[in-house]
Motif scaffolding. Structure first.
Motif, PDB file in Angstrom:
ATOM      1  N   THR A 158       8.356   8.231  11.688  1.00  0.00           N
ATOM      2  CA  THR A 158       9.641   7.881  11.204  1.00  0.00           C
ATOM      3  C   THR A 158       9.680   7.359  12.344  1.00  0.00           C
ATOM      4  OG1 THR A 158       9.577   7.960   8.613  1.00  0.00           O
ATOM      5  CG2 THR A 158      11.202   6.954   9.705  1.00  0.00           C
ATOM      6  N   HIS A 159      10.296   5.902  12.561  1.00  0.00           N
ATOM      7  CA  HIS A 159      11.219   5.454  13.310  1.00  0.00           C
ATOM      8  C   HIS A 159      11.791   3.721  13.232  1.00  0.00           C
ATOM      9  CE1 HIS A 159       7.151   3.474  14.173  1.00  0.00           C
ATOM     10  NE2 HIS A 159       7.855   2.314  15.197  1.00  0.00           N
ATOM     11  N   GLN A 160      12.218   3.277  13.369  1.00  0.00           N
ATOM     12  CA  GLN A 160      12.889   1.864  14.201  1.00  0.00           C
ATOM     13  C   GLN A 160      12.158   1.296  14.416  1.00  0.00           C
ATOM     14  OE1 GLN A 160      17.195   2.122  14.944  1.00  0.00           O
ATOM     15  NE2 GLN A 160      18.022   1.323  12.430  1.00  0.00           N
ATOM     16  N   VAL A 161      12.281  -0.126  13.664  1.00  0.00           N
ATOM     17  CA  VAL A 161      11.494  -1.291  14.170  1.00  0.00           C
ATOM     18  C   VAL A 161      12.192  -2.276  14.159  1.00  0.00           C
ATOM     19  CG1 VAL A 161       8.974   0.069  13.856  1.00  0.00           C
ATOM     20  CG2 VAL A 161      10.851  -1.370  12.175  1.00  0.00           C
ATOM     21  N   GLU A 162      12.361  -3.060  14.079  1.00  0.00           N
ATOM     22  CA  GLU A 162      12.660  -5.360  13.988  1.00  0.00           C
ATOM     23  C   GLU A 162      11.563  -5.520  13.238  1.00  0.00           C
ATOM     24  OE1 GLU A 162      14.984  -7.888  14.383  1.00  0.00           O
ATOM     25  OE2 GLU A 162      15.694  -6.127  15.575  1.00  0.00           O
ATOM     26  N   SER A 163      11.590  -5.708  12.306  1.00  0.00           N
ATOM     27  CA  SER A 163      10.808  -6.593  10.984  1.00  0.00           C
ATOM     28  C   SER A 163      11.035  -7.929  11.086  1.00  0.00           C
ATOM     29  CB  SER A 163      11.790  -5.662  10.177  1.00  0.00           C
ATOM     30  OG  SER A 163      11.235  -6.391   8.462  1.00  0.00           O
ATOM     31  N   LYS A 164       9.868  -7.948  11.010  1.00  0.00           N
ATOM     32  CA  LYS A 164       9.678  -9.864  11.070  1.00  0.00           C
ATOM     33  C   LYS A 164      10.283 -10.655  10.011  1.00  0.00           C
ATOM     34  CE  LYS A 164       5.389 -10.424   9.981  1.00  0.00           C
ATOM     35  NZ  LYS A 164       3.663 -10.546  10.207  1.00  0.00           N
ATOM     36  N   HIS A 165      10.643 -10.119   8.466  1.00  0.00           N
ATOM     37  CA  HIS A 165      11.444 -10.512   7.498  1.00  0.00           C
ATOM     38  C   HIS A 165      13.243 -10.100   7.724  1.00  0.00           C
ATOM     39  CE1 HIS A 165       8.195 -13.209   7.065  1.00  0.00           C
ATOM     40  NE2 HIS A 165       7.536 -12.224   6.546  1.00  0.00           N
ATOM     41  N   PHE A 166      12.680  -8.544   7.503  1.00  0.00           N
ATOM     42  CA  PHE A 166      14.171  -8.201   6.799  1.00  0.00           C
ATOM     43  C   PHE A 166      15.575  -7.497   8.658  1.00  0.00           C
ATOM     44  CE2 PHE A 166      10.465  -7.209   4.121  1.00  0.00           C
ATOM     45  CZ  PHE A 166      11.456  -7.578   3.528  1.00  0.00           C
ATOM     46  N   GLY A 167      14.590  -7.398   9.857  1.00  0.00           N
ATOM     47  CA  GLY A 167      16.161  -7.847  10.662  1.00  0.00           C
ATOM     48  C   GLY A 167      15.532  -5.922  10.701  1.00  0.00           C
ATOM     49  N   LYS A 168      16.460  -5.303  11.880  1.00  0.00           N
ATOM     50  CA  LYS A 168      16.338  -3.898  12.253  1.00  0.00           C
ATOM     51  C   LYS A 168      16.318  -2.894  10.423  1.00  0.00           C
ATOM     52  CE  LYS A 168      17.952  -1.439  16.012  1.00  0.00           C
ATOM     53  NZ  LYS A 168      18.811  -0.962  16.577  1.00  0.00           N
ATOM     54  N   THR A 169      15.347  -2.181  11.088  1.00  0.00           N
ATOM     55  CA  THR A 169      14.955  -1.601   9.588  1.00  0.00           C
ATOM     56  C   THR A 169      14.076  -0.070   9.876  1.00  0.00           C
ATOM     57  OG1 THR A 169      12.305  -2.524   9.498  1.00  0.00           O
ATOM     58  CG2 THR A 169      14.448  -3.114   8.334  1.00  0.00           C
ATOM     59  N   TRP A 170      13.449   1.144   9.459  1.00  0.00           N
ATOM     60  CA  TRP A 170      12.479   1.864   9.534  1.00  0.00           C
ATOM     61  C   TRP A 170      11.151   1.695   9.096  1.00  0.00           C
ATOM     62  CZ3 TRP A 170      15.025   5.794  11.879  1.00  0.00           C
ATOM     63  CH2 TRP A 170      16.634   5.935  12.293  1.00  0.00           C
ATOM     64  N   SER A 171      10.563   2.256   9.833  1.00  0.00           N
ATOM     65  CA  SER A 171       9.164   2.142   9.425  1.00  0.00           C
ATOM     66  C   SER A 171       8.724   3.562   9.076  1.00  0.00           C
ATOM     67  CB  SER A 171       7.742   1.350  10.601  1.00  0.00           C
ATOM     68  OG  SER A 171       6.641   1.641  10.099  1.00  0.00           O
ATOM     69  N   SER A 172       7.623   3.994   8.787  1.00  0.00           N
ATOM     70  CA  SER A 172       7.160   5.348   8.548  1.00  0.00           C
ATOM     71  C   SER A 172       5.283   5.093   8.062  1.00  0.00           C
ATOM     72  CB  SER A 172       7.459   5.656   6.424  1.00  0.00           C
ATOM     73  OG  SER A 172       9.090   6.924   7.438  1.00  0.00           O
ATOM     74  N   ARG A 173       4.755   6.085   8.769  1.00  0.00           N
ATOM     75  CA  ARG A 173       2.593   5.773   8.737  1.00  0.00           C
ATOM     76  C   ARG A 173       2.560   6.203   7.211  1.00  0.00           C
ATOM     77  NH1 ARG A 173      -0.299   9.582   9.520  1.00  0.00           N
ATOM     78  NH2 ARG A 173      -2.587   9.148  10.378  1.00  0.00           N
ATOM     79  N   VAL A 174       1.900   5.064   6.797  1.00  0.00           N
ATOM     80  CA  VAL A 174       0.797   6.310   5.442  1.00  0.00           C
ATOM     81  C   VAL A 174       0.130   7.181   5.855  1.00  0.00           C
ATOM     82  CG1 VAL A 174      -0.306   4.980   3.289  1.00  0.00           C
ATOM     83  CG2 VAL A 174       2.151   3.901   4.097  1.00  0.00           C
ATOM     84  N   ASP A 175      -1.267   5.926   6.558  1.00  0.00           N
ATOM     85  CA  ASP A 175      -2.524   6.348   6.854  1.00  0.00           C
ATOM     86  C   ASP A 175      -2.912   5.228   8.269  1.00  0.00           C
ATOM     87  OD1 ASP A 175      -4.739   8.033   6.630  1.00  0.00           O
ATOM     88  OD2 ASP A 175      -5.383   6.344   6.015  1.00  0.00           O
ATOM     89  N   GLY A 176      -3.528   5.644   9.150  1.00  0.00           N
ATOM     90  CA  GLY A 176      -4.304   5.188   9.640  1.00  0.00           C
ATOM     91  C   GLY A 176      -2.908   4.128  10.452  1.00  0.00           C
ATOM     92  N   ASP A 177      -3.417   2.347  10.128  1.00  0.00           N
ATOM     93  CA  ASP A 177      -2.669   1.466  10.622  1.00  0.00           C
ATOM     94  C   ASP A 177      -1.630   0.772   9.566  1.00  0.00           C
ATOM     95  OD1 ASP A 177      -2.339  -0.967  12.832  1.00  0.00           O
ATOM     96  OD2 ASP A 177      -3.011  -2.214  10.863  1.00  0.00           O
TER      97      ASP A 177
END
Length: 96
Positions: free
Chosen positions: A46-65
């Motif tokens: 999990t890390h913070q990212v800049e989402s195309k539609h939601f601005g600053k959010t969190w991203s977490s891995r499910v699998d692979g890509d």
């Protein structure tokens, strides 16, 4: 424990991507379970990212890509709003 809130856009993308990525319910279940217990578990990366539609959010891995884009509910930090799911790279990536 955190409570996961499945937004309508998330549910729509999830249906599309289950067949595209051939992701199993087992892998999704593991990811959802980890998010509920500890959204910063090392497996999720999990890390913070800049989402195309939601601005600053969190991203977490499910699998692979495959990544889940989420945020804490502004009114209740125990609720996690699942906003989007999709690729980490390529033309349809979910964040920059």
């Amino acid at each position: 424990m955190y409570k996961l809130i499945y937004t309508k856009p998330f549910q729509k993308e999830l249906k599309k991507l289950i067949s595209k990525f051939r992701i199993t319910e087992e892998k999704l279940g593991k990811t959802f379970s980890l998010l509920e217990s500890n959204p910063f578990h090392p497996f999720l990366k999990t890390h913070q990212v800049e989402s195309k539609h939601f601005g600053k959010t969190w991203s977490s891995r499910v699998d692979g890509d495959l990544r889940i884009i989420w945020n804490f509910d502004n009114d209740d930090q125990i609720k996690i709003l699942l906003l989007d799911i999709g690729g980490h790279s390529g033309k349809d990536k979910v964040y920059n």
